[in-house]
Design a protein around this motif. Structure first.
Motif, mmCIF file in Angstrom:
data_model
loop_
_atom_site.group_PDB
_atom_site.id
_atom_site.type_symbol
_atom_site.label_atom_id
_atom_site.label_comp_id
_atom_site.label_asym_id
_atom_site.label_seq_id
_atom_site.Cartn_x
_atom_site.Cartn_y
_atom_site.Cartn_z
ATOM 1 N N ILE A 75 0.878 -1.164 0.000
ATOM 2 C CA ILE A 75 0.000 0.000 0.000
ATOM 3 C C ILE A 75 0.917 1.216 0.000
ATOM 4 O O ILE A 75 1.821 1.306 0.834
ATOM 5 C CB ILE A 75 -0.995 -0.041 1.174
ATOM 6 C CG1 ILE A 75 -1.774 1.244 1.296
ATOM 7 C CG2 ILE A 75 -0.358 -0.389 2.481
ATOM 8 C CD1 ILE A 75 -3.018 1.067 2.156
ATOM 9 N N VAL A 77 1.392 5.566 -0.895
ATOM 10 C CA VAL A 77 0.819 6.876 -1.200
ATOM 11 C C VAL A 77 1.983 7.841 -1.441
ATOM 12 O O VAL A 77 2.954 7.844 -0.658
ATOM 13 C CB VAL A 77 -0.070 7.358 -0.029
ATOM 14 C CG1 VAL A 77 -0.596 8.763 -0.298
ATOM 15 C CG2 VAL A 77 -1.227 6.380 0.203
ATOM 16 N N LYS A 83 -1.275 11.577 4.867
ATOM 17 C CA LYS A 83 -2.005 12.171 6.003
ATOM 18 C C LYS A 83 -3.303 12.839 5.573
ATOM 19 O O LYS A 83 -3.737 13.819 6.170
ATOM 20 C CB LYS A 83 -1.114 13.138 6.782
ATOM 21 C CG LYS A 83 0.033 12.414 7.481
ATOM 22 C CD LYS A 83 0.707 13.281 8.497
ATOM 23 C CE LYS A 83 1.696 12.490 9.334
ATOM 24 N NZ LYS A 83 1.093 11.835 10.483
ATOM 25 N N GLY A 85 -5.848 10.587 4.586
ATOM 26 C CA GLY A 85 -6.789 9.478 4.639
ATOM 27 C C GLY A 85 -6.766 8.572 3.419
ATOM 28 O O GLY A 85 -7.570 7.642 3.323
ATOM 29 N N GLY A 87 -4.359 6.417 2.449
ATOM 30 C CA GLY A 87 -3.920 5.069 2.827
ATOM 31 C C GLY A 87 -5.050 4.291 3.479
ATOM 32 O O GLY A 87 -5.274 3.115 3.156
ATOM 33 N N ASN A 114 8.584 0.934 10.343
ATOM 34 C CA ASN A 114 7.662 1.741 9.522
ATOM 35 C C ASN A 114 6.469 2.187 10.379
ATOM 36 O O ASN A 114 5.358 1.655 10.295
ATOM 37 C CB ASN A 114 7.199 0.921 8.317
ATOM 38 C CG ASN A 114 6.493 1.773 7.276
ATOM 39 O OD1 ASN A 114 6.064 2.882 7.577
ATOM 40 N ND2 ASN A 114 6.376 1.246 6.072
ATOM 41 N N ARG A 119 0.875 2.340 12.413
ATOM 42 C CA ARG A 119 -0.240 3.102 13.004
ATOM 43 C C ARG A 119 -1.502 2.937 12.172
ATOM 44 O O ARG A 119 -2.594 2.747 12.688
ATOM 45 C CB ARG A 119 0.112 4.586 13.081
ATOM 46 C CG ARG A 119 0.442 5.051 14.473
ATOM 47 C CD ARG A 119 0.336 6.548 14.613
ATOM 48 N NE ARG A 119 0.793 7.298 13.462
ATOM 49 C CZ ARG A 119 2.040 7.710 13.285
ATOM 50 N NH1 ARG A 119 2.965 7.425 14.169
ATOM 51 N NH2 ARG A 119 2.370 8.396 12.216
#
Ligand code: COA
Length: 150
Positions: A75, A77, A83, A85, A87, A114, A119
Motif C-alpha cells: 500500500i 501513497v 495524512k 486518509g 492510505g 515503519n 499506526r
C-alpha cells in the motif's frame, strides 16, 4: 480523491510510485510488480486526484485449509498526498475486495521501523501476530499483522 481499479495502462505510473516510496531491499522489481497486478487472484486499487495517480494498493488471496486468506502485498501513497486518509481508504477498498472473495482473514508484513504504516494498520483493527526474521534482507525482520474478516 477518486478511487478505481487498476488498468493495464496504469503500470508506468504505478511503478513510478513504487520507486518513490521504496528503496532496495524493500522495493519490488518491475517484473515482480507486473506479475502481482496481472494475477487472477489479486486486485489493485488506484487513488487519483485530477487524473494524477497518487497511490495504489494490492491484495492477493489463496484458498487454504482455514478458508480463503487474503494478503496485502503493498500500500503506497505519494509523499505529497499522505495524512489525508488516502492510505486508510485504500486499505478499506482492499478489505472490501477480500470480503468479496470470501476471505476470512487478511494479513501483511510490515517493516518494524515503519511507524506510519503500523499506526495505519492498528487504527483499522489489525493486530500484531508475530514477526518474520530476515524477511526483507538479512537482519531486516518484518512484523506480521492480521485482521479477521466477517
Ligand atoms: C503508510 C502509508 C501508506 C500511509 O498513507 P496515508 O495516506 O498517509 O495514510 P492516512 O492518511 O490514511 O493515515 C496517516 C495519518 O494521517 C492522518 N489523517 C488521516 N486523514 C486526515 C485528515 N483528513 N487530516 C489530517 N490528518 C489525517 C491519520 O490520522 C494518520 O495519522 P496518525 O499518524 O495519527 O496515524 C504512507 O505513509 C506510505 O505510502 N508510506 C510509504 C510506503 C509504505 O511504507 N507502505 C506500507 C508498506 S507495508
Amino acid at each position: 480523491m477518486h478511487y478505481r481499479l487498476f488498468e493495464a495502462a496504469d503500470f508506468p505510473d504505478l511503478y513510478a510510485i513504487e520507486e518513490v516510496c521504496f528503496q532496495h531491499p524493500y522495493r519490488f522489481t518491475r517484473r515482480y510488480m507486473r506479475q502481482l497486478v496481472v494475477a487472477s487472484n489479486s486486485v489493485t486499487w488506484i487513488a487519483e486526484e485530477k487524473l494524477k495517480m497518487t497511490g495504489f494498493a494490492i491484495v492477493e488471496w489463496a484458498e487454504q485449509a482455514a478458508g480463503v486468506i487474503a494478503y496485502i502485498a503493498t500500500i503506497e501513497v505519494l509523499p505529497g498526498f499522505r495524512k489525508l486518509g488516502v492510505g486508510a481508504e485504500l486499505l478499506r477498498r482492499l478489505e472490501g475486495s477480500a470480503n468479496a472473495e470470501g476471505a476470512v482473514a487478511i494479513w501483511l508484513h510490515v517493516d518494524l521501523e515503519n511507524a506510519a504504516a503500523i499506526r495505519l494498520y492498528e487504527r483499522l483493527g489489525y493486530a500484531n501476530s508475530g514477526r518474520a526474521e530476515n524477511f526483507y534482507a538479512r537482519n531486516r525482520p518484518a512484523a506480521i499483522y492480521v485482521k479477521h474478516l466477517v
